[in-house]
Scaffold this active site. Structure first.
Site, PDB file in Angstrom:
ATOM      1  N   LYS A  53       1.324  10.500  -4.615  1.00 27.26           N
ATOM      2  CA  LYS A  53       0.430  11.485  -3.970  1.00 27.26           C
ATOM      3  C   LYS A  53      -0.216  10.938  -2.700  1.00 27.26           C
ATOM      4  O   LYS A  53      -1.433  10.890  -2.565  1.00 27.26           O
ATOM      5  CB  LYS A  53      -0.650  11.965  -4.947  1.00 27.26           C
ATOM      6  CG  LYS A  53      -0.098  12.688  -6.157  1.00 27.26           C
ATOM      7  CD  LYS A  53      -1.215  13.357  -6.963  1.00 27.26           C
ATOM      8  CE  LYS A  53      -0.696  14.120  -8.147  1.00 27.26           C
ATOM      9  NZ  LYS A  53      -0.154  13.292  -9.228  1.00 27.26           N
ATOM     10  N   PHE A  54       0.638  10.567  -1.756  1.00 26.11           N
ATOM     11  CA  PHE A  54       0.134  10.116  -0.458  1.00 26.11           C
ATOM     12  C   PHE A  54      -0.698  11.224   0.174  1.00 26.11           C
ATOM     13  O   PHE A  54      -0.405  12.416  -0.015  1.00 26.11           O
ATOM     14  CB  PHE A  54       1.309   9.774   0.473  1.00 26.11           C
ATOM     15  CG  PHE A  54       2.109   8.587   0.019  1.00 26.11           C
ATOM     16  CD1 PHE A  54       1.653   7.298   0.249  1.00 26.11           C
ATOM     17  CD2 PHE A  54       3.321   8.757  -0.644  1.00 26.11           C
ATOM     18  CE1 PHE A  54       2.395   6.194  -0.170  1.00 26.11           C
ATOM     19  CE2 PHE A  54       4.065   7.666  -1.061  1.00 26.11           C
ATOM     20  CZ  PHE A  54       3.597   6.380  -0.825  1.00 26.11           C
ATOM     21  N   ALA A  55      -1.729  10.836   0.946  1.00 26.18           N
ATOM     22  CA  ALA A  55      -2.606  11.862   1.519  1.00 26.18           C
ATOM     23  C   ALA A  55      -3.296  11.396   2.799  1.00 26.18           C
ATOM     24  O   ALA A  55      -4.376  11.882   3.118  1.00 26.18           O
ATOM     25  CB  ALA A  55      -3.649  12.280   0.484  1.00 26.18           C
TER      26      ALA A  55
ATOM     27  N   ILE B  85      -3.057   9.568   7.099  1.00 24.43           N
ATOM     28  CA  ILE B  85      -2.368   9.757   8.374  1.00 24.43           C
ATOM     29  C   ILE B  85      -0.988   9.100   8.320  1.00 24.43           C
ATOM     30  O   ILE B  85      -0.743   8.210   7.504  1.00 24.43           O
ATOM     31  CB  ILE B  85      -3.181   9.187   9.567  1.00 24.43           C
ATOM     32  CG1 ILE B  85      -3.335   7.661   9.448  1.00 24.43           C
ATOM     33  CG2 ILE B  85      -4.538   9.873   9.668  1.00 24.43           C
ATOM     34  CD1 ILE B  85      -3.835   7.003  10.743  1.00 24.43           C
TER      35      ILE B  85
HETATM   36  P1  BMP Z   1       0.390  14.911 -19.090  1.00 22.47           P
HETATM   37  O1  BMP Z   1       1.684  15.643 -19.447  1.00 22.47           O
HETATM   38  O2  BMP Z   1       0.116  13.741 -19.986  1.00 22.47           O
HETATM   39  O3  BMP Z   1      -0.785  15.834 -18.936  1.00 22.47           O
HETATM   40  O4  BMP Z   1       0.640  14.211 -17.667  1.00 22.47           O
HETATM   41  C1  BMP Z   1       0.904  14.948 -16.507  1.00 22.47           C
HETATM   42  C2  BMP Z   1       1.319  14.054 -15.363  1.00 22.47           C
HETATM   43  O5  BMP Z   1       1.619  14.874 -14.236  1.00 22.47           O
HETATM   44  C3  BMP Z   1       0.261  13.060 -14.910  1.00 22.47           C
HETATM   45  O6  BMP Z   1       0.920  11.864 -14.539  1.00 22.47           O
HETATM   46  C4  BMP Z   1      -0.349  13.692 -13.662  1.00 22.47           C
HETATM   47  O7  BMP Z   1      -0.725  12.719 -12.708  1.00 22.47           O
HETATM   48  C5  BMP Z   1       0.779  14.549 -13.124  1.00 22.47           C
HETATM   49  N1  BMP Z   1       0.375  15.813 -12.463  1.00 22.47           N
HETATM   50  C6  BMP Z   1      -0.266  16.848 -13.135  1.00 22.47           C
HETATM   51  O8  BMP Z   1      -0.545  16.729 -14.334  1.00 22.47           O
HETATM   52  N2  BMP Z   1      -0.578  18.004 -12.466  1.00 22.47           N
HETATM   53  C7  BMP Z   1      -0.281  18.202 -11.149  1.00 22.47           C
HETATM   54  O9  BMP Z   1      -0.547  19.272 -10.611  1.00 22.47           O
HETATM   55  C8  BMP Z   1       0.367  17.163 -10.455  1.00 22.47           C
HETATM   56  C9  BMP Z   1       0.696  15.976 -11.125  1.00 22.47           C
HETATM   57  O10 BMP Z   1       1.333  15.032 -10.476  1.00 22.47           O
END
Ligand code: BMP
Length: 276
Positions: free
Chosen positions: A94-96, A98
């Site tokens: 999740k780069f964010a 510049i």
């Molecule tokens: P879990 O299924 O244990 O809730 O994990 C979800 C994973 O997806 C986590 O690694 C989280 O960083 C990522 N994630 C998310 O849950 N929702 C988003 O909108 C974007 C994500 O990257």
């Protein structure tokens, strides 16, 4: 046919980005659209879970920065497992920032993400320069980028015109941007008046997937593989705690069983969607 009605195999043929093509081919070859997200803090647990779920997944999603005893051998083992079980690797960075900063974060530091992760992702919040920064590193290596067009969390700000702008940014950079982290297909989203629907194929990878819970105590919201793949037309289900969750972690059979269960659910929903 619309992208949602085409098979993964058909889409693999027409995709030109190497990371997207490889992912689609892996999905087809292994008959799985399951990505397991392995968010654990010990390298031994991380590698053990991946070795168990490996046969059932197309993709492993990592947050390498949560591994507290990280050293480079983790990456080497991960690459060995990727070859052994035939899956791709997605560092959910999740780069964010510049362009100049994200290029450094992607190529350098402790993790050198671009050197081992086939796919990574970025928030579109800085605008198109984040794509130029990351593609300067990733494109020559054959990597692919996903933009976070939506999020699974309660109260997410990534909606409406923000999501539309994310899709426009992707459309202008289709060599490197292979798709989205989103909750639904983005076909036709963000088209301006008079613009005709372009011939494009973005991959939709969807987190927030769970069969036994509706969410967690920190804003996460879950939908089922059927809702995500069949009703919303997404391509890959991303499951974390649903597969390795607290109770499963100690029990390899339970982890394997959950991986098989999500694989089966995700694939059935896909078959129903494309009518095969
Ligand atoms: P879990 O299924 O244990 O809730 O994990 C979800 C994973 O997806 C986590 O690694 C989280 O960083 C990522 N994630 C998310 O849950 N929702 C988003 O909108 C974007 C994500 O990257």
């Amino acid at each position: 046919a619309s992208v949602a009605k085409r098979t993964y195999a058909q889409r693999a043929v027409t995709h030109t980005n190497p990371a997207a093509k490889a992912l689609l081919e892996t999905i087809e070859r292994k008959r799985t659209n399951l990505c397991v997200s392995v968010d654990v803090t010990k390298q031994a647990d991380f590698l053990r879970i991946i070795d168990i779920v490996g046969p059932y997944i197309c993709l492993v999603k990592t947050h390498v920065d949560v591994i507290e005893d990280f050293d480079w051998s983790v990456i080497e083992r991960l690459q060995e497992l990727s070859t052994k079980h035939d899956f791709q690797i997605f560092e959910d960075r999740k780069f964010a920032d510049i362009g100049n900063t994200v290029a450094l974060q992607y190529s350098s530091g402790v993790y050198k993400i671009a050197s081992w992760s086939h796919i990574t992702n970025a928030h579109p919040v800085p605008g198109p320069s984040i794509i130029s920064g990351l593609s300067s590193v990733g494109l020559p290596l054959g990597r692919g980028l996903l933009l976070l067009a939506e999020m699974s969390t309660k109260g997410s700000l990534a909606t409406g015109s923000y999501t539309e702008e994310a899709v426009r940014m992707a459309r202008a950079n289709r060599d490197f941007v292979i798709g989205f982290i989103a909750q639904q297909r983005m076909d036709g989203v963000g088209l301006r008046e008079g613009e005709s629907s372009p011939d494009e194929d973005f991959l939709i990878l969807t987190p927030g997937v769970g069969l036994d819970a509706k969410g967690d105590a920190m804003g996460q919201q879950y939908r089922t593989p059927r809702e995500v793949v069949l009703e919303s037309g997404c391509d890959v289900i991303i499951v974390g705690r649903g597969v390795y969750g607290k109770d499963n972690a100690a029990n390899p059979d339970a982890v394997r069983e959950q991986a098989e269960r999500y694989r089966a659910e995700g694939w059935k929903a896909y078959q129903e969607r494309v009518g095969i």
